[in-house]
Write a protein that holds these residues in place. Sequence first.
Motif, PDB file in Angstrom:
ATOM      1  N   ILE A  58      20.205  47.198   3.112  1.00  0.00           N
ATOM      2  CA  ILE A  58      20.153  47.821   4.434  1.00  0.00           C
ATOM      3  C   ILE A  58      21.531  47.802   5.088  1.00  0.00           C
ATOM      4  CG2 ILE A  58      19.194  47.627   6.763  1.00  0.00           C
ATOM      5  CD1 ILE A  58      16.670  46.388   5.399  1.00  0.00           C
ATOM      6  N   LEU A  59      22.175  46.652   5.055  1.00  0.00           N
ATOM      7  CA  LEU A  59      23.507  46.528   5.651  1.00  0.00           C
ATOM      8  C   LEU A  59      24.509  47.430   4.943  1.00  0.00           C
ATOM      9  CD1 LEU A  59      25.421  45.220   7.635  1.00  0.00           C
ATOM     10  CD2 LEU A  59      25.578  43.233   6.122  1.00  0.00           C
ATOM     11  N   SER A  60      24.411  47.514   3.625  1.00  0.00           N
ATOM     12  CA  SER A  60      25.310  48.381   2.868  1.00  0.00           C
ATOM     13  C   SER A  60      25.154  49.836   3.287  1.00  0.00           C
ATOM     14  CB  SER A  60      25.038  48.232   1.365  1.00  0.00           C
ATOM     15  OG  SER A  60      25.296  46.915   0.932  1.00  0.00           O
ATOM     16  N   LEU A  61      23.905  50.280   3.483  1.00  0.00           N
ATOM     17  CA  LEU A  61      23.662  51.649   3.924  1.00  0.00           C
ATOM     18  C   LEU A  61      24.287  51.907   5.292  1.00  0.00           C
ATOM     19  CD1 LEU A  61      19.994  52.738   3.031  1.00  0.00           C
ATOM     20  CD2 LEU A  61      22.136  53.881   2.423  1.00  0.00           C
ATOM     21  N   PHE A  62      24.114  50.968   6.216  1.00  0.00           N
ATOM     22  CA  PHE A  62      24.683  51.134   7.549  1.00  0.00           C
ATOM     23  C   PHE A  62      26.201  51.258   7.493  1.00  0.00           C
ATOM     24  CE2 PHE A  62      20.739  49.351   9.543  1.00  0.00           C
ATOM     25  CZ  PHE A  62      20.503  50.430  10.375  1.00  0.00           C
ATOM     26  N   LEU A  63      26.846  50.411   6.694  1.00  0.00           N
ATOM     27  CA  LEU A  63      28.307  50.423   6.658  1.00  0.00           C
ATOM     28  C   LEU A  63      28.840  51.651   5.924  1.00  0.00           C
ATOM     29  CD1 LEU A  63      28.954  46.626   6.123  1.00  0.00           C
ATOM     30  CD2 LEU A  63      29.307  47.972   8.196  1.00  0.00           C
ATOM     31  N   LEU A  64      28.147  52.096   4.893  1.00  0.00           N
ATOM     32  CA  LEU A  64      28.535  53.340   4.235  1.00  0.00           C
ATOM     33  C   LEU A  64      28.429  54.516   5.205  1.00  0.00           C
ATOM     34  CD1 LEU A  64      26.796  52.849   0.762  1.00  0.00           C
ATOM     35  CD2 LEU A  64      29.257  53.008   1.146  1.00  0.00           C
ATOM     36  N   CYS A  65      27.342  54.535   5.990  1.00  0.00           N
ATOM     37  CA  CYS A  65      27.175  55.602   6.981  1.00  0.00           C
ATOM     38  C   CYS A  65      28.226  55.506   8.082  1.00  0.00           C
ATOM     39  CB  CYS A  65      25.770  55.527   7.590  1.00  0.00           C
ATOM     40  SG  CYS A  65      24.440  56.047   6.488  1.00  0.00           S
ATOM     41  N   ALA A  66      28.572  54.279   8.483  1.00  0.00           N
ATOM     42  CA  ALA A  66      29.605  54.115   9.508  1.00  0.00           C
ATOM     43  C   ALA A  66      30.950  54.623   9.004  1.00  0.00           C
ATOM     44  CB  ALA A  66      29.705  52.640   9.907  1.00  0.00           C
ATOM     45  N   GLY A  67      31.268  54.327   7.753  1.00  0.00           N
ATOM     46  CA  GLY A  67      32.495  54.843   7.167  1.00  0.00           C
ATOM     47  C   GLY A  67      32.473  56.355   7.075  1.00  0.00           C
ATOM     48  N   ALA A  68      31.319  56.901   6.693  1.00  0.00           N
ATOM     49  CA  ALA A  68      31.183  58.358   6.629  1.00  0.00           C
ATOM     50  C   ALA A  68      31.370  58.975   8.009  1.00  0.00           C
ATOM     51  CB  ALA A  68      29.810  58.724   6.063  1.00  0.00           C
ATOM     52  N   GLY A  69      30.812  58.323   9.020  1.00  0.00           N
ATOM     53  CA  GLY A  69      30.960  58.833  10.383  1.00  0.00           C
ATOM     54  C   GLY A  69      32.402  58.855  10.836  1.00  0.00           C
ATOM     55  N   GLN A  70      33.168  57.848  10.459  1.00  0.00           N
ATOM     56  CA  GLN A  70      34.584  57.831  10.813  1.00  0.00           C
ATOM     57  C   GLN A  70      35.356  58.917  10.077  1.00  0.00           C
ATOM     58  OE1 GLN A  70      36.365  56.001  13.267  1.00  0.00           O
ATOM     59  NE2 GLN A  70      34.192  55.967  13.813  1.00  0.00           N
ATOM     60  N   ALA A  71      34.963  59.189   8.842  1.00  0.00           N
ATOM     61  CA  ALA A  71      35.606  60.278   8.097  1.00  0.00           C
ATOM     62  C   ALA A  71      35.353  61.616   8.777  1.00  0.00           C
ATOM     63  CB  ALA A  71      35.085  60.302   6.662  1.00  0.00           C
ATOM     64  N   VAL A  72      34.113  61.840   9.209  1.00  0.00           N
ATOM     65  CA  VAL A  72      33.772  63.072   9.913  1.00  0.00           C
ATOM     66  C   VAL A  72      34.554  63.167  11.225  1.00  0.00           C
ATOM     67  CG1 VAL A  72      31.923  64.296  11.125  1.00  0.00           C
ATOM     68  CG2 VAL A  72      31.477  63.287   8.886  1.00  0.00           C
ATOM     69  N   ALA A  73      34.595  62.062  11.969  1.00  0.00           N
ATOM     70  CA  ALA A  73      35.260  62.068  13.276  1.00  0.00           C
ATOM     71  C   ALA A  73      36.744  62.376  13.149  1.00  0.00           C
ATOM     72  CB  ALA A  73      35.050  60.719  13.962  1.00  0.00           C
ATOM     73  N   ARG A 126      39.487  53.429  11.403  1.00  0.00           N
ATOM     74  CA  ARG A 126      40.156  54.522  12.118  1.00  0.00           C
ATOM     75  C   ARG A 126      41.648  54.557  11.799  1.00  0.00           C
ATOM     76  NH1 ARG A 126      39.032  58.888  15.908  1.00  0.00           N
ATOM     77  NH2 ARG A 126      41.063  59.442  16.715  1.00  0.00           N
ATOM     78  N   LEU A 127      42.289  53.391  11.816  1.00  0.00           N
ATOM     79  CA  LEU A 127      43.722  53.315  11.544  1.00  0.00           C
ATOM     80  C   LEU A 127      44.061  53.650  10.097  1.00  0.00           C
ATOM     81  CD1 LEU A 127      44.575  50.073  13.564  1.00  0.00           C
ATOM     82  CD2 LEU A 127      45.208  52.423  14.167  1.00  0.00           C
ATOM     83  N   SER A 128      43.140  53.348   9.178  1.00  0.00           N
ATOM     84  CA  SER A 128      43.431  53.535   7.754  1.00  0.00           C
ATOM     85  C   SER A 128      42.943  54.877   7.209  1.00  0.00           C
ATOM     86  CB  SER A 128      42.783  52.405   6.937  1.00  0.00           C
ATOM     87  OG  SER A 128      41.379  52.371   7.137  1.00  0.00           O
ATOM     88  N   ALA A 129      42.333  55.703   8.044  1.00  0.00           N
ATOM     89  CA  ALA A 129      41.816  56.991   7.580  1.00  0.00           C
ATOM     90  C   ALA A 129      42.868  57.854   6.875  1.00  0.00           C
ATOM     91  CB  ALA A 129      41.191  57.757   8.750  1.00  0.00           C
ATOM     92  N   PRO A 130      44.149  57.871   7.320  1.00  0.00           N
ATOM     93  CA  PRO A 130      45.145  58.704   6.633  1.00  0.00           C
ATOM     94  C   PRO A 130      45.404  58.296   5.180  1.00  0.00           C
ATOM     95  CG  PRO A 130      45.910  58.117   8.828  1.00  0.00           C
ATOM     96  CD  PRO A 130      44.691  57.289   8.562  1.00  0.00           C
TER      97      PRO A 130
END
Length: 254
Positions: A58-73, A126-130
């Motif tokens: 469950i936690l892994s899914l949340f963090l993968l989705c959070a990372g995906a959300g930052q990529a989209v943002a 956010r800082l490491s997205a580039p």
Amino acid sequence: MASSLSRPVDRFDRLDALRGFALVWMAVFHFCFDLSHQGLLAANFYEDALWTTQRTCILSLFLLCAGAGQAVATTQGQSWPRFWRRWAQVAGCAVLVSLGSWFMFPNSFIYFGVLHGMAVMLIVARLSAPLKHWLWPLGALALMLPRLIQHPFFDSRATNWLGLVTYKPITEDYVPVLPWLGLMWWGMAATLWLLARHPHCMASDVGKRGRGDNSGLTTMPLTALATLGRWSLTFYMLHQPVLIGALNAWIFLK
């Protein structure tokens, strides 16, 4: 490149639906925990692999989705002020979780749980997205570091949030930056790759049906999950008070 990303898209339904699925799974998991806490279910949530494995998934899914959300943002050009507004909501809710858990579990209250960890990891993400494709090896390194480096210096409450501990602290929820940042980085890396190469896959609406599509039976559940996924923080903060309150009312009235 002309694509559905040539103009800003507020939400991606498939990503929201995946987040919604994680929320439903989490609510079921927490309800079982509440039953166990009341002595209505014989289960060991701290040692039994049936429950510890579910927590990890469950936690892994949340963090993968959070990372995906930052990529989209970041792909859509989200401004720093907008990022900080959302971050403040996460951090504020983390403080509320600490306060609430202190009243319920004063000897093992949550001082660095999932929201606390996400508040730190979101800034790093956010800082490491580039870095883009470099997020893959960085994620692998983050996942491996707690196995390679452990030291008593990191066992105090002031430092154990990093995750390089020699033993797990006594707390109801513990989500240190390492190794979990690795999953958020991988979620970012995978989504950045999809947005660059298959943007229509990310932007498609789960509620749309093409000609000859027989997926109508799955449209409503996916749409419901996507709607739930858009309100993830609200659901996260409210589901346990509602579940615990309903369970206590049922016990009182039966």
